[in-house]
Every structure is written in C-alpha cells, then in structure tokens.
Design a protein around this motif. Structure first.
Motif, PDB file in Angstrom:
ATOM      1  N   LEU A   1       3.387  -1.384  12.517  1.00  0.00           N
ATOM      2  CA  LEU A   1       3.684   0.052  12.491  1.00  0.00           C
ATOM      3  C   LEU A   1       4.809   0.457  13.436  1.00  0.00           C
ATOM      4  CD1 LEU A   1      -0.033   1.280  12.555  1.00  0.00           C
ATOM      5  CD2 LEU A   1       1.474   1.201  10.554  1.00  0.00           C
ATOM      6  N   GLY A   2       5.215  -0.444  14.320  1.00  0.00           N
ATOM      7  CA  GLY A   2       6.226  -0.099  15.310  1.00  0.00           C
ATOM      8  C   GLY A   2       5.689   0.866  16.360  1.00  0.00           C
ATOM      9  N   LYS A   3       4.401   0.729  16.691  1.00  0.00           N
ATOM     10  CA  LYS A   3       3.760   1.616  17.666  1.00  0.00           C
ATOM     11  C   LYS A   3       3.381   0.830  18.921  1.00  0.00           C
ATOM     12  CE  LYS A   3       3.628   4.889  14.465  1.00  0.00           C
ATOM     13  NZ  LYS A   3       2.363   5.470  14.000  1.00  0.00           N
ATOM     14  N   LYS A   4       3.480   1.464  20.071  1.00  0.00           N
ATOM     15  CA  LYS A   4       3.190   0.807  21.341  1.00  0.00           C
ATOM     16  C   LYS A   4       1.688   0.553  21.506  1.00  0.00           C
ATOM     17  CE  LYS A   4       7.126   2.667  23.950  1.00  0.00           C
ATOM     18  NZ  LYS A   4       7.523   3.425  25.164  1.00  0.00           N
TER      19      LYS A   4
ATOM     20  N   ASP B   1      -1.571  -0.737   2.585  1.00  0.00           N
ATOM     21  CA  ASP B   1      -1.598  -2.196   2.524  1.00  0.00           C
ATOM     22  C   ASP B   1      -2.994  -2.696   2.889  1.00  0.00           C
ATOM     23  OD1 ASP B   1      -1.313  -4.951   3.942  1.00  0.00           O
ATOM     24  OD2 ASP B   1       0.552  -4.734   2.815  1.00  0.00           O
ATOM     25  N   PRO B   2      -3.558  -3.685   2.155  1.00  0.00           N
ATOM     26  CA  PRO B   2      -4.906  -4.177   2.478  1.00  0.00           C
ATOM     27  C   PRO B   2      -5.053  -4.628   3.922  1.00  0.00           C
ATOM     28  CG  PRO B   2      -4.182  -5.054   0.373  1.00  0.00           C
ATOM     29  CD  PRO B   2      -3.005  -4.338   0.959  1.00  0.00           C
ATOM     30  N   GLY B   3      -3.975  -5.148   4.488  1.00  0.00           N
ATOM     31  CA  GLY B   3      -4.032  -5.577   5.873  1.00  0.00           C
ATOM     32  C   GLY B   3      -4.195  -4.443   6.854  1.00  0.00           C
TER      33      GLY B   3
ATOM     34  N   SER C   1      -9.251  -8.048   6.579  1.00  0.00           N
ATOM     35  CA  SER C   1      -7.943  -7.391   6.422  1.00  0.00           C
ATOM     36  C   SER C   1      -6.847  -8.217   7.091  1.00  0.00           C
ATOM     37  CB  SER C   1      -7.987  -5.982   7.010  1.00  0.00           C
ATOM     38  OG  SER C   1      -8.010  -6.001   8.428  1.00  0.00           O
ATOM     39  N   ALA C   2      -7.177  -8.888   8.206  1.00  0.00           N
ATOM     40  CA  ALA C   2      -6.202  -9.760   8.864  1.00  0.00           C
ATOM     41  C   ALA C   2      -5.884 -10.974   7.996  1.00  0.00           C
ATOM     42  CB  ALA C   2      -6.730 -10.196  10.229  1.00  0.00           C
ATOM     43  N   VAL C   3      -6.884 -11.477   7.267  1.00  0.00           N
ATOM     44  CA  VAL C   3      -6.647 -12.574   6.322  1.00  0.00           C
ATOM     45  C   VAL C   3      -5.673 -12.116   5.239  1.00  0.00           C
ATOM     46  CG1 VAL C   3      -7.693 -14.114   4.619  1.00  0.00           C
ATOM     47  CG2 VAL C   3      -8.911 -13.594   6.738  1.00  0.00           C
TER      48      VAL C   3
ATOM     49  N   TYR D   1      -2.255 -11.862  -4.601  1.00  0.00           N
ATOM     50  CA  TYR D   1      -2.398 -11.856  -6.061  1.00  0.00           C
ATOM     51  C   TYR D   1      -2.542 -10.428  -6.566  1.00  0.00           C
ATOM     52  CZ  TYR D   1      -4.417 -12.733 -10.665  1.00  0.00           C
ATOM     53  OH  TYR D   1      -4.683 -12.740 -12.009  1.00  0.00           O
ATOM     54  N   SER D   2      -3.325  -9.617  -5.852  1.00  0.00           N
ATOM     55  CA  SER D   2      -3.491  -8.220  -6.239  1.00  0.00           C
ATOM     56  C   SER D   2      -3.916  -7.391  -5.031  1.00  0.00           C
ATOM     57  CB  SER D   2      -4.527  -8.087  -7.355  1.00  0.00           C
ATOM     58  OG  SER D   2      -4.869  -6.728  -7.575  1.00  0.00           O
ATOM     59  N   ASP D   3      -3.074  -6.478  -4.613  1.00  0.00           N
ATOM     60  CA  ASP D   3      -3.448  -5.562  -3.531  1.00  0.00           C
ATOM     61  C   ASP D   3      -4.618  -4.675  -3.947  1.00  0.00           C
ATOM     62  OD1 ASP D   3      -1.466  -6.613  -1.975  1.00  0.00           O
ATOM     63  OD2 ASP D   3      -0.188  -4.830  -1.963  1.00  0.00           O
ATOM     64  N   LYS D   4      -4.660  -4.319  -5.217  1.00  0.00           N
ATOM     65  CA  LYS D   4      -5.740  -3.444  -5.690  1.00  0.00           C
ATOM     66  C   LYS D   4      -7.092  -4.133  -5.569  1.00  0.00           C
ATOM     67  CE  LYS D   4      -3.020  -0.605  -8.893  1.00  0.00           C
ATOM     68  NZ  LYS D   4      -2.842  -0.185 -10.310  1.00  0.00           N
ATOM     69  N   LEU D   5      -7.167  -5.405  -5.982  1.00  0.00           N
ATOM     70  CA  LEU D   5      -8.425  -6.142  -5.866  1.00  0.00           C
ATOM     71  C   LEU D   5      -8.834  -6.297  -4.405  1.00  0.00           C
ATOM     72  CD1 LEU D   5      -8.238  -9.037  -8.506  1.00  0.00           C
ATOM     73  CD2 LEU D   5      -9.810  -7.090  -8.472  1.00  0.00           C
ATOM     74  N   ALA D   6      -7.854  -6.543  -3.553  1.00  0.00           N
ATOM     75  CA  ALA D   6      -8.137  -6.696  -2.125  1.00  0.00           C
ATOM     76  C   ALA D   6      -8.711  -5.402  -1.557  1.00  0.00           C
ATOM     77  CB  ALA D   6      -6.871  -7.096  -1.370  1.00  0.00           C
ATOM     78  N   ASN D   7      -8.114  -4.272  -1.905  1.00  0.00           N
ATOM     79  CA  ASN D   7      -8.624  -2.990  -1.417  1.00  0.00           C
ATOM     80  C   ASN D   7      -9.990  -2.658  -2.014  1.00  0.00           C
ATOM     81  OD1 ASN D   7      -6.545  -2.281   0.361  1.00  0.00           O
ATOM     82  ND2 ASN D   7      -5.277  -1.423  -1.279  1.00  0.00           N
ATOM     83  N   VAL D   8     -10.205  -3.006  -3.295  1.00  0.00           N
ATOM     84  CA  VAL D   8     -11.521  -2.800  -3.900  1.00  0.00           C
ATOM     85  C   VAL D   8     -12.579  -3.589  -3.136  1.00  0.00           C
ATOM     86  CG1 VAL D   8     -12.931  -3.314  -5.941  1.00  0.00           C
ATOM     87  CG2 VAL D   8     -10.722  -2.192  -6.209  1.00  0.00           C
TER      88      VAL D   8
END
Length: 511
Positions: free
Chosen positions: A99-102, A199-201, A269-271, A287-294
C-alpha cells in the motif's frame, strides 16, 4: 519511542540475523516489523526448550511442578509472543509494501511493548507458581488461590500480562492495519508491489483485523472489569456479572476460536499474495481472484459461529442445537478450505512454480494446516468430542494449527528477508529447514491424535500411569526434529550473504 533499527542492530547474536538495510529507503516498513520478528524468535527458543522439557520431565520422573510450569509457559509463549507476533511483524511489512504506507510510529511501538511486556509478566507469574492454561477456564485461577496452590498476587500479575497481550492483539494491531489500509497517506517510495483492497492478498488482512476487533471487544470489557476488581478499583460485588463462569467462558471462546480463524484467514491471504510471485511463466496471477475471495468469505462466515462446538458440554447453559450448529459450521470451514486448495492447485497446474524454499515452506505449512483441519472437523463432532475433549487430541489440534501457521509465516518472512535486510538466504539450508519442519510437525500432529484416541489426558503429569509413555517418547523425538528445523532456519539467517546491486533488490523480491 526507542529506535527499532537501533534495538535490532545492538541485540547480541540476533542483531546480525535481522539487521535492517538502511540503504534502500524502506526503513519505515522494515524497522518495527524486523524487531517484532526478531523478538518472536527469541520467544520461540524459549517455547521450544519448554516443549522439549515436558516429555523429558515425564521420562526422568521429575517433580510434577516442572511439567505443569513447562506446559503453561510453553503454550503461552508459542501462541502469542511467537506465532502471533511473527504474523504481526510480517503482515505489517507486507501491508506497507503493498500500500505504500508506513509501518512505523506510536501504534507499532505500542503493539510491540504491550505484547512483550505482557508476555514477560505472564511468564514471571507462571514461573512463580501460577499454573493455568492459556485457554483460561475462569474461575479456576481463583479456585487455585482458594486451595492454596498460588497467591492472589500471582493471579493479578498473570492477568495483567494477559490483558497487555490481548490489548495488543485485539485493539492495537487491528487498528494499525485498518489505519494503514484506509487512513494513512501513501508514500510512493515505499510501494514494492501495489495492490488494491480487492486483491485476495489484502481482503484477508482486512477481514482478520475486523474479526479480532469485533469478537475480542466483549472479552476485553469482561476481562477488564474483572481486572479492575482484582486491583481493588471496583468492589467485587460490582463485577459479579463479569465473574459468572458462563459469561466469561462465552466471551472467551467467542474470541479465542475466532483468533485462530482470523490468523488462518490472514495467512491464507498471504499465500494468495506470495504464490503468484513464484509462478514459472511470470504471469503473477492466481487462477481466479474471485474463487480466492469466495474462499475467504466462506471461511469468515462459517468460522464466526463455529465456536459453539466448544460448548457441547455446557447443557443447559447452551441449547444443544447451538452445539450442533457449531459442528456444522466447522464442517462449513472445510468448504472454504476446499476452494482455497482448488485455487492454489489450479494456479500451480496452469502456470507452474519456481520451487524456492520460502514458497515450499508456505505450501507445506498449508498442507499441515489442511491435515490438522481434518482432525479439527472430526473433533468438532459432538459425539466424538464427548470422548476426546480432555485428551491430547485437542491439545494436538491447537498446537498443530499454530505450527502450521508459523511455518507459513516463516516462509513469507523468508521471501521478504532480502528486502528487509539486503541479504540472501541459502537455498540448501532453506530446503533442509522445510523438510525437517514438515516431518516434525506432521509427526507431532498424528502422535497427539493417536495418544488422544488411546485416552491420553491433556495437561497430565504422569504419562506412565496409563501406559502412554510410548506416545511421550514419540513426542520427544518429533519435537527434537522440529527444534532442529528451527536451528537450521536461524543458522541460515546468521549465514545470509549481502546482495548487490541494491538497486535491483526491491524489484527482485517485490511484496
């Protein structure tokens, strides 16, 4: 506030392992995380030695106080000052680089001080005679005073330490993550690999922070009220409502169970964030951000109320339907895990991977987490739990989920290590660490489960009495293998070599 970089640099032995590279201009996302991770490994050494002491005390027939002191201090050190603090340090660095945050200022400093001062106070109370599980079953600490096993002063000291640790876990850390995510000013020079909150991460980090804050606040209200009574600030009659065992235990398990779930969501999420960086074809996409978030949302929804399976034996305080609901939700978490497994395997199948030690540690940690999750789903069954709840099966589940998450975070830290220190780790030692850790952790997982199935009690200082010493010997063997893995990891940190040119460092190991 003390300078985190200076503390790391001036720490004997560990200073070289975790020394922050000042030449990259990334000290604001590296310093406090590095200090937290370094300190977590100090606690790890203490936890590992205490863990080995437990079977040794049994084999040598030492005084039972040695065993009970070791098991109490080991559990407390492994859960919070090591595993949780390791997660805090690595995740703050990762959030800062994404994120570019301290990750600097008063809040990270308070997180560090509260966690470690609280851990020291609790440890002092334990070694002075307070023998309670970190799964605090109130009012047993007070019962111990009434039966003359320890003093009220030790209860106050121990509860003060616990309160400081929980303040760090429930309030300070989540607030720092939320502050970095939504409110802090972005610094372009700190961005290593830009990610959005979709982002899932990043989704898992936000979820975990909110779970800790929301489920932990009721416990802090109740525990804080009790602590004020113990200090004599409030009359005991005024805290009677909070001191009701059912009230305390409900609040405690709502948080304690969701603490583990929050840590799991955070590390998954780190994975999701790290795996794409090691894809063989360079696509850097799941493979799929949507599946990861689901998967993350399923884990969140099912885990929030699965804590009810801890209360199957609290009839009539808890309606039996809720205990079964907790059982169903525990199985529901398996659906989220299945989505995660599919997403990870599909990503690897489609793009291939570069089998670097950091990634292998993350993936093997996830494998251990899944195998442990299977045992947890079985133990969560009301009928099975009636037989196993007081055995080593439950202790093994708790320990194994911590060791699985610790391996994953050590893998993530392995990946970020060059950015933080400007030094490169040895691949051979890294692979050796992963192999030894996997053997030790899996061996302990199934030894504990086998011992529990054989009726081996948890927190019991005479394994020979029931013919369980064979399991104790196996615990010692696999514990030594796991401890050897930690030694190899630390040796690798000690021998790490400087990287040049530094200008390519951030790009090479981008978050």
């Amino acid at each position: 506030m003390l300078n985190a970089t200076a503390i790391v640099q001036n720490t004997p032995l560990f200073g070289r392992m975790f020394n922050v590279d000042r030449s990259t201009g990334l000290e604001d996302i590296n310093a406090w995380p590095s200090l937290m991770v370094m300190t977590s490994f100090v606690w790890l050494i203490a936890a590992a030695l205490l863990g080995i002491l437990m079977p040794v005390a049994q084999l040598l027939g030492l005084n039972t106080n040695v065993f009970y002191t070791a098991i109490t201090a080991h559990g407390a050190a492994l859960a919070f000052p090591f595993t949780f603090q390791l997660m805090v340090g690595v995740s703050l660095h990762r959030a800062g680089g994404c994120l570019g945050k301290k990750a600097s200022g008063k809040l990270p400093a308070l997180i560090y001080y509260c966690m470690n001062i609280g851990g020291l106070l609790l440890t002092a109370a334990v070694f002075s005679g307070l023998k309670i599980s970190y799964a605090v079953m109130y009012p047993l600490p007070i019962v111990g005073v009434q039966t003359g096993q320890w003093s009220m002063g030790l209860v106050v000291l121990g509860f003060t330490g616990i309160a400081l640790v929980l303040t760090s876990v429930i309030f300070l850390y989540p607030l720092q993550l939320l502050r970095m995510t939504f409110f802090s000013r972005e610094h372009e020079e700190l961005v290593l690999s830009r990610r959005t909150i979709k982002d899932p991460g990043m989704v898992g980090m936000i979820m975990a922070a909110l779970v800790l804050l929301i489920t932990g606040t009721p416990l802090m209200i109740i525990a804080g009220t009790i602590l004020l009574g113990l200090y004599g600030i409030l009359p005991m009659s005024a805290i009677a409502w909070a001191a009701e065992p059912v009230v305390f235990q409900f609040a405690f398990y709502i948080f304690a169970h969701n603490l583990m779930e929050a840590m799991a969501i955070m590390v998954i999420s780190a994975v999701y964030a790290t795996l794409p960086l090691y894809l063989a074809d360079g696509t850097r996409k799941l493979y799929s951000d949507k599946l990861a978030n689901v998967a993350l949302w399923i884990l969140l929804v099912t885990s929030v109320t699965s804590f009810f399976h801890h209360f199957y034996n609290m009839f009539p305080a808890l309606p039996s339907a809720l205990a079964y609901h907790g059982n169903i939700m525990s199985w529901g978490t398996g659906i989220g895990a299945a989505f995660s497994i599919f997403t990870i395997l599909a990503t690897i199948w489609k793009h291939g991977i570069r089998a670097e030690p950091g990634l292998m540690a993350i993936l093997m940690g996830f494998v251990i987490y899944i195998f442990d999750g299977v045992t947890a789903m079985v133990i969560a069954n009301v009928a099975v739990n009636a037989q196993l709840h007081a055995t080593m099966s439950v202790s093994g589940h708790t320990m194994s989920v911590l060791t699985a998450m610790a391996l994953m975070w050590m893998g993530v830290f392995y990946h970020h290590y060059p950015v933080i220190t400007g030094r490169r780790l040895d691949r051979t030692l890294g692979n050796r660490f992963v192999a030894l850790y996997s053997i030790g952790a899996m061996g302990l997982l199934y030894t504990f489960q086998a011992g529990g199935a054989a009726g081996m009690p948890r927190r019991f200082a005479d394994w020979a009495q029931g013919g369980w010493m064979g399991y104790g010997v196996a615990i010692l063997i696999f514990g030594l293998i796991l401890s050897t893995a930690f030694v190899v990891y630390l040796v690798n940190l000690q021998r790490a070599r400087e990287i040049s040119p530094l200008g390519d460092l951030a790009a090479e190991t981008a978050t």
